[in-house]
Design a protein around this motif. Structure first.
Motif, PDB file in Angstrom:
ATOM      1  N   CYS A 185      -8.288  57.467   7.525  1.00 38.16           N
ATOM      2  CA  CYS A 185      -8.845  56.265   8.156  1.00 38.16           C
ATOM      3  C   CYS A 185      -9.780  56.667   9.289  1.00 38.16           C
ATOM      4  O   CYS A 185      -9.395  57.454  10.151  1.00 38.16           O
ATOM      5  CB  CYS A 185      -7.703  55.398   8.680  1.00 38.16           C
ATOM      6  N   CYS A 241      -7.933  55.369  12.825  1.00 31.95           N
ATOM      7  CA  CYS A 241      -6.661  55.908  13.341  1.00 31.95           C
ATOM      8  C   CYS A 241      -6.328  57.267  12.745  1.00 31.95           C
ATOM      9  O   CYS A 241      -5.333  57.881  13.107  1.00 31.95           O
ATOM     10  CB  CYS A 241      -5.523  54.938  13.080  1.00 31.95           C
ATOM     11  N   CYS A 281      -5.395  51.903   4.467  1.00 36.02           N
ATOM     12  CA  CYS A 281      -4.855  52.580   5.645  1.00 36.02           C
ATOM     13  C   CYS A 281      -3.508  51.937   5.955  1.00 36.02           C
ATOM     14  O   CYS A 281      -3.442  50.755   6.279  1.00 36.02           O
ATOM     15  CB  CYS A 281      -5.770  52.445   6.859  1.00 36.02           C
ATOM     16  N   THR A 325      -1.595  52.310   8.458  1.00 38.21           N
ATOM     17  CA  THR A 325      -1.397  51.984   9.880  1.00 38.21           C
ATOM     18  C   THR A 325      -2.192  50.745  10.279  1.00 38.21           C
ATOM     19  O   THR A 325      -1.658  49.819  10.887  1.00 38.21           O
ATOM     20  CB  THR A 325      -1.822  53.179  10.757  1.00 38.21           C
TER      21      THR A 325
HETATM   22 ZN   LIG Z   1      -6.234  53.167  10.174  1.00 36.79          ZN
END
Ligand SMILES: [Zn+2]
Length: 283
Positions: free
Chosen positions: A237, A240, A269, A271
């Protein structure tokens, strides 16, 4: 209590509980209990019932790998896909979509949404320009392009969402207005009334790619469509740095990892809970 804590898996319980998976597993426990009772093994049936329900309560599911196979079951079953999206709490991207739709925003997949340029043309042109290279039938970005793209993504990631929106508006001639928007995820709104939402990681990846292409090619449409194509080369990503996971647009559980097959496979992603790439019918 430590045993309980060790057994508890929050990825598939609480807000994240997937009700189709839970019901499927409870149904299976019910069948096993009935079979055991039919054989007059009442102690065993009681044990299965208690342990089965407890594990489903704590972990979200009993049958191993339910989150891995349930989406495929859903994909081949005649049950409408929407049932799962609406009830599921843990398919990040579509969860965000539903709350955004209430506010009148539509999610945009890419800056290139309005560009009518087929994938084949994009790849042919980018290959001709030496931006994409092929080896052993595998595509990859020319090393210098890849380096420039990642350096620019790093710079754009450090910008605030306000600054990112302003940079996007300044860089892309066809975007007359861009502003930040935050709900359970971070977005750039493109245009107004109501505007389209572009996920922050997608905005970072495409804007960086657009700027890199801007230095190398002239065709405006190819720059925008090419920027979208760059995202298939992401493995982490841009925002992040989390490793992207393969998922499916038919996903009642977020953890589905599988071969790229119909329905559309996606890169997500875990997260940011944002979709970074959709393989449209690419096998
Ligand atoms: Zn991310």
């Amino acid at each position: 209590m430590q045993v309980l804590a060790a057994l508890t898996d929050e990825t598939h319980t609480g807000e994240n509980r997937c009700w189709p998976c839970t019901l499927l597993n409870l149904g299976l426990v019910g069948i096993i209990v009935l079979l055991l009772r039919a054989r007059e093994r009442s102690l065993a049936s009681l044990l299965v019932a208690v342990v089965g329900v407890a594990v489903i309560y704590l972990r979200g599911y009993l049958v191993p790998y339910t989150p891995a196979f349930a989406p495929r079951l859903v994909a081949v079953s005649p049950i409408p896909d929407e049932w799962f999206h609406r009830e599921s709490g843990h398919d990040g991207p579509s969860h965000s979509e539903s709350s955004n739709e209430e506010r009148g925003h539509e999610e945009s997949e890419s800056l290139a949404d309005d560009v009518e340029l087929d994938g084949e043309t994009v790849f042919r042109e980018l290959s001709a320009a030496g931006i994409i290279e092929t080896e052993d039938e595998r595509l990859f970005l020319a090393p210098a392009v890849d380096t420039a793209w990642h350096e620019r993504m790093d710079e754009l990631t450090d910008l605030s969402l306000d600054e990112l929106s302003a940079t996007l508006q300044a860089s892309l001639p066809q975007i007359d207005h861009a502003e930040p928007y935050v709900d359970d995820a971070e977005w750039v709104v493109l245009g107004s009334d109501p505007g389209q939402l572009l996920a922050r990681p997608v905005a970072v990846a495409e804007l960086a790619a657009y700027e890199v292409l801007d230095e190398r090619i002239d065709d405006e449409r190819l720059k925008v469509a090419g920027a979208e194509a760059f995202r298939m080369f992401l493995d982490s990503c841009p925002v992040c740095d989390a490793e992207l996971v393969e998922s499916s647009t038919v996903s009642c559980c977020g953890g589905h990892l599988g071969p790229r097959q119909d329905p559309d496979e996606t890169l997500v992603c875990p997260t940011c809970e944002q979709r970074l790439y959709t393989y449209d019918g690419v096998n």
